[in-house]
Design an enzyme around this catalytic site. Sequence first.
Site, PDB file in Angstrom:
ATOM      1  N   GLY A   1      -1.509   8.918 -10.299  1.00  0.00           N
ATOM      2  CA  GLY A   1      -0.066   8.874 -10.520  1.00  0.00           C
ATOM      3  C   GLY A   1       0.377   7.458 -10.248  1.00  0.00           C
ATOM      4  N   HIS A   2       0.648   6.701 -11.288  1.00  0.00           N
ATOM      5  CA  HIS A   2       0.927   5.263 -11.163  1.00  0.00           C
ATOM      6  C   HIS A   2       2.364   4.982 -11.567  1.00  0.00           C
ATOM      7  CE1 HIS A   2      -3.631   4.219 -11.598  1.00  0.00           C
ATOM      8  NE2 HIS A   2      -3.344   4.915 -10.525  1.00  0.00           N
ATOM      9  N   LYS A  59      -0.804   0.199  -6.709  1.00  0.00           N
ATOM     10  CA  LYS A  59      -1.665  -0.515  -7.669  1.00  0.00           C
ATOM     11  C   LYS A  59      -0.930  -0.788  -8.973  1.00  0.00           C
ATOM     12  CE  LYS A  59      -4.580   2.889  -7.488  1.00  0.00           C
ATOM     13  NZ  LYS A  59      -4.035   3.647  -6.352  1.00  0.00           N
ATOM     14  N   GLN A  66      -6.935   5.786  -7.786  1.00  0.00           N
ATOM     15  CA  GLN A  66      -7.371   6.201  -6.451  1.00  0.00           C
ATOM     16  C   GLN A  66      -7.617   4.963  -5.558  1.00  0.00           C
ATOM     17  OE1 GLN A  66      -9.130   8.040  -9.290  1.00  0.00           O
ATOM     18  NE2 GLN A  66      -7.217   9.125  -9.182  1.00  0.00           N
ATOM     19  N   ASP A  97      -2.611   5.428  -4.005  1.00  0.00           N
ATOM     20  CA  ASP A  97      -1.146   5.277  -3.959  1.00  0.00           C
ATOM     21  C   ASP A  97      -0.700   4.003  -3.241  1.00  0.00           C
ATOM     22  OD1 ASP A  97      -0.919   7.690  -5.258  1.00  0.00           O
ATOM     23  OD2 ASP A  97      -0.712   8.834  -3.403  1.00  0.00           O
TER      24      ASP A  97
HETATM   25  P1  GDP Z   1      -0.411   3.732  -7.193  1.00  0.00           P
HETATM   26  O1  GDP Z   1      -0.976   5.101  -7.431  1.00  0.00           O
HETATM   27  O2  GDP Z   1      -1.285   2.896  -6.319  1.00  0.00           O
HETATM   28  O3  GDP Z   1      -0.048   3.009  -8.462  1.00  0.00           O
HETATM   29  O4  GDP Z   1       0.947   3.936  -6.376  1.00  0.00           O
HETATM   30  P2  GDP Z   1       2.038   5.116  -6.607  1.00  0.00           P
HETATM   31  O5  GDP Z   1       2.842   4.815  -7.812  1.00  0.00           O
HETATM   32  O6  GDP Z   1       1.396   6.458  -6.504  1.00  0.00           O
HETATM   33  O7  GDP Z   1       2.882   4.972  -5.271  1.00  0.00           O
HETATM   34  C1  GDP Z   1       3.515   3.819  -4.919  1.00  0.00           C
HETATM   35  C2  GDP Z   1       5.017   4.113  -4.804  1.00  0.00           C
HETATM   36  O8  GDP Z   1       5.640   3.061  -4.094  1.00  0.00           O
HETATM   37  C3  GDP Z   1       5.737   4.165  -6.129  1.00  0.00           C
HETATM   38  O9  GDP Z   1       6.821   5.047  -6.029  1.00  0.00           O
HETATM   39  C4  GDP Z   1       6.223   2.721  -6.327  1.00  0.00           C
HETATM   40  O10 GDP Z   1       7.359   2.615  -7.166  1.00  0.00           O
HETATM   41  C5  GDP Z   1       6.589   2.379  -4.916  1.00  0.00           C
HETATM   42  N1  GDP Z   1       6.431   0.980  -4.541  1.00  0.00           N
HETATM   43  C6  GDP Z   1       5.512   0.061  -4.937  1.00  0.00           C
HETATM   44  N2  GDP Z   1       5.668  -1.097  -4.260  1.00  0.00           N
HETATM   45  C7  GDP Z   1       6.703  -0.893  -3.411  1.00  0.00           C
HETATM   46  C8  GDP Z   1       7.326  -1.709  -2.424  1.00  0.00           C
HETATM   47  O11 GDP Z   1       6.951  -2.843  -2.165  1.00  0.00           O
HETATM   48  N3  GDP Z   1       8.360  -1.134  -1.713  1.00  0.00           N
HETATM   49  C9  GDP Z   1       8.794   0.129  -1.941  1.00  0.00           C
HETATM   50  N4  GDP Z   1       9.795   0.594  -1.216  1.00  0.00           N
HETATM   51  N5  GDP Z   1       8.225   0.910  -2.869  1.00  0.00           N
HETATM   52  C10 GDP Z   1       7.197   0.409  -3.583  1.00  0.00           C
HETATM   53  P1  IMO Z   2      -3.685   7.153  -7.545  1.00  0.00           P
HETATM   54  O1  IMO Z   2      -4.416   6.557  -8.717  1.00  0.00           O
HETATM   55  C1  IMO Z   2      -3.900   9.475  -3.889  1.00  0.00           C
HETATM   56  C2  IMO Z   2      -6.961  12.626  -3.723  1.00  0.00           C
HETATM   57  C3  IMO Z   2      -6.542  14.070  -3.683  1.00  0.00           C
HETATM   58  C4  IMO Z   2      -7.676  14.649  -2.865  1.00  0.00           C
HETATM   59  C5  IMO Z   2      -8.888  13.872  -3.377  1.00  0.00           C
HETATM   60  C6  IMO Z   2      -9.670  14.580  -4.446  1.00  0.00           C
HETATM   61  O2  IMO Z   2      -2.290   7.526  -7.826  1.00  0.00           O
HETATM   62  O3  IMO Z   2      -3.853   6.298  -6.331  1.00  0.00           O
HETATM   63  P2  IMO Z   2      -9.241  15.033  -7.032  1.00  0.00           P
HETATM   64  O4  IMO Z   2      -8.155  15.773  -7.739  1.00  0.00           O
HETATM   65  O5  IMO Z   2      -9.379  13.609  -7.462  1.00  0.00           O
HETATM   66  O6  IMO Z   2     -10.554  15.761  -7.075  1.00  0.00           O
HETATM   67  O7  IMO Z   2      -8.805  15.030  -5.474  1.00  0.00           O
HETATM   68  O8  IMO Z   2      -8.372  12.655  -3.869  1.00  0.00           O
HETATM   69  N1  IMO Z   2      -6.419  11.838  -4.858  1.00  0.00           N
HETATM   70  C7  IMO Z   2      -5.477  10.898  -4.740  1.00  0.00           C
HETATM   71  N2  IMO Z   2      -4.769  10.494  -3.677  1.00  0.00           N
HETATM   72  N3  IMO Z   2      -3.738   8.871  -5.077  1.00  0.00           N
HETATM   73  C8  IMO Z   2      -4.468   9.238  -6.147  1.00  0.00           C
HETATM   74  O9  IMO Z   2      -4.437   8.562  -7.306  1.00  0.00           O
HETATM   75  C9  IMO Z   2      -5.361  10.324  -6.023  1.00  0.00           C
HETATM   76  N4  IMO Z   2      -6.193  10.959  -6.869  1.00  0.00           N
HETATM   77  C10 IMO Z   2      -6.839  11.867  -6.137  1.00  0.00           C
HETATM   78  O10 IMO Z   2      -5.293  14.221  -3.049  1.00  0.00           O
HETATM   79  O11 IMO Z   2      -7.515  14.320  -1.506  1.00  0.00           O
HETATM   80 MG    MG Z   3      -0.470   7.085  -7.110  1.00  0.00          MG
END
Ligand code: GDP
Ligand code: IMO
Ligand code: MG
Length: 445
Positions: free
Chosen positions: A40-41, A16, A223, A13
């Site tokens: 979850g991207h 990416k 991840q 999270d």
């Molecule tokens: P990922 O799994 O690494 O792609 O990241 P996620 O989408 O799970 O979580 C990142 C969250 O932060 C999302 O809701 C993005 O829209 C948000 N986000 C990304 N970059 C920024 C930033 O620079 N500032 C803020 N406030 N939110 C951001």
């Molecule tokens: P993105 O791509 C954050 C965590 C779960 C748990 C562990 C194992 O959005 O960064 P799993 O279901 O993969 O067997 O769970 O990994 N986890 C994540 N945490 N971002 C993710 O994906 C994750 N995918 C799995 O919360 O701790």
């Molecule tokens: Mg994510």
Amino acid sequence: MANVIVVGAQFGDEGKAKVTDLLSRNADVVVRYQGGSNAGHTVVVNGDTYKFHLIPSGILYPGTLCILGPGMVIDPKAFITELAALKKRGLDDSQLKVSATAHVTMPYHLAIDAAEEEARGDKKIGTTKRGIGPTYADKCDRTGIRIEDLLDPEAFRAKLEWLVPKKNIILERLYNLPPQDVETIYREYIEYGKQMAGYVADTSAIIFNSVQERKNILFEGAQGTLLDLDHGSYPFVTSSSPSAGGACVGAGVGPTIIDRVIGVSKAYQTRVGEGPFPTEQFGEVGEKLRQTGTPWAEVGVTTGRPRRCGWLDLVLGRYAVRINGLDCLAVTKLDVLDEFDEIKVCVRYKDRRTGQVYENLPSMAGAFWRMEPVYESFPGWRQPTSDCRSYSDLPAPAQRYLNFISEQLDVPVAIVSVGPKRDQTVVVEDPIHGPKRVLTVHHHK
Ligand code: GDP
Ligand code: IMO
Ligand code: MG
């Protein structure tokens, strides 16, 4: 031409998808190489929010080839649902390809993931319950179902007839759950196979052709490094290889074609699920970090669970540089720190038992649990950064904070993200065509 891996440098999270999306503008191919619908991207484009789980975020750019690589595990139902929702929003799927050899998450994987978590009680991993661990376990056990099997009714049925009774012994005897039915699964999954057939391909061959045509290929990690099966905080990890090396194995390319590895890190640190997190903040600071990430609080995209929050951990940052061979960093969510009077950053660990101090993680095994963070403190900037578009726009204390991160990790901070939108970005230096990271001599302490 440049082939680039975007990898999570923390616990997932990191933002990416936002970084991948930025770089996808110049990419011809975007490849997911591991993980499944646990990811979850989030990408925000012109006020529209897209949340991807299985499909590479590159699908937002018409004409970009998007590949679900052989290292992934794919829940066909989740794939079809996600794709249908994206198509409804007008996205073009004509360039979407799914590896024939990616593994399929089956209904018994979902049931076993949930049951296993329940059975672990207070030792649970906190998985996303998307069947990820059991699907990869079957892959390693050589009893997995692959996408190509869904296209071959006879072979698929034979596999199910052999596998499902074995899984039912686990479900019924170990977990007291109802058995699953071969015929029901067969009908449902053959139908998924029909719906997916048009996308299925030998994706490694497609990528190799793209390499030879000097196309730009982006590998989108899911991840993060600390959730890596081999290098993360085992057993509190996911069951795949999110780190840079995993991109080659999971996409089916040789390491010689990779030009750059970009690590994505928040300006602080979060984690969803269980496991060690030395800089976690429980009080006011943790709550403020959780609530600030505007416009969304720190809540998991896939499971809706609140994310655990804490200060940036540079010991883990150094580890991520090492494991991935990072060329540069993209630091995201700097804006979340805008309202803090004081910003702390962990520069060293102290072993609670022995008192020994470490700049580098002594071991990712048991010792990790005993590590206590040693912080340095920075004054906050107490002003909004979301409108900054160049490094010189950033408040001086924010620049000092970023310089410190770069110095401590010995990699340049090439990108700074100051908000979720595409344009809320400061490009400090070209992350792809800038000078390659200069390796300096370190004495590991
Ligand atoms: P990922 O799994 O690494 O792609 O990241 P996620 O989408 O799970 O979580 C990142 C969250 O932060 C999302 O809701 C993005 O829209 C948000 N986000 C990304 N970059 C920024 C930033 O620079 N500032 C803020 N406030 N939110 C951001
Ligand atoms: P993105 O791509 C954050 C965590 C779960 C748990 C562990 C194992 O959005 O960064 P799993 O279901 O993969 O067997 O769970 O990994 N986890 C994540 N945490 N971002 C993710 O994906 C994750 N995918 C799995 O919360 O701790
Ligand atoms: Mg994510």
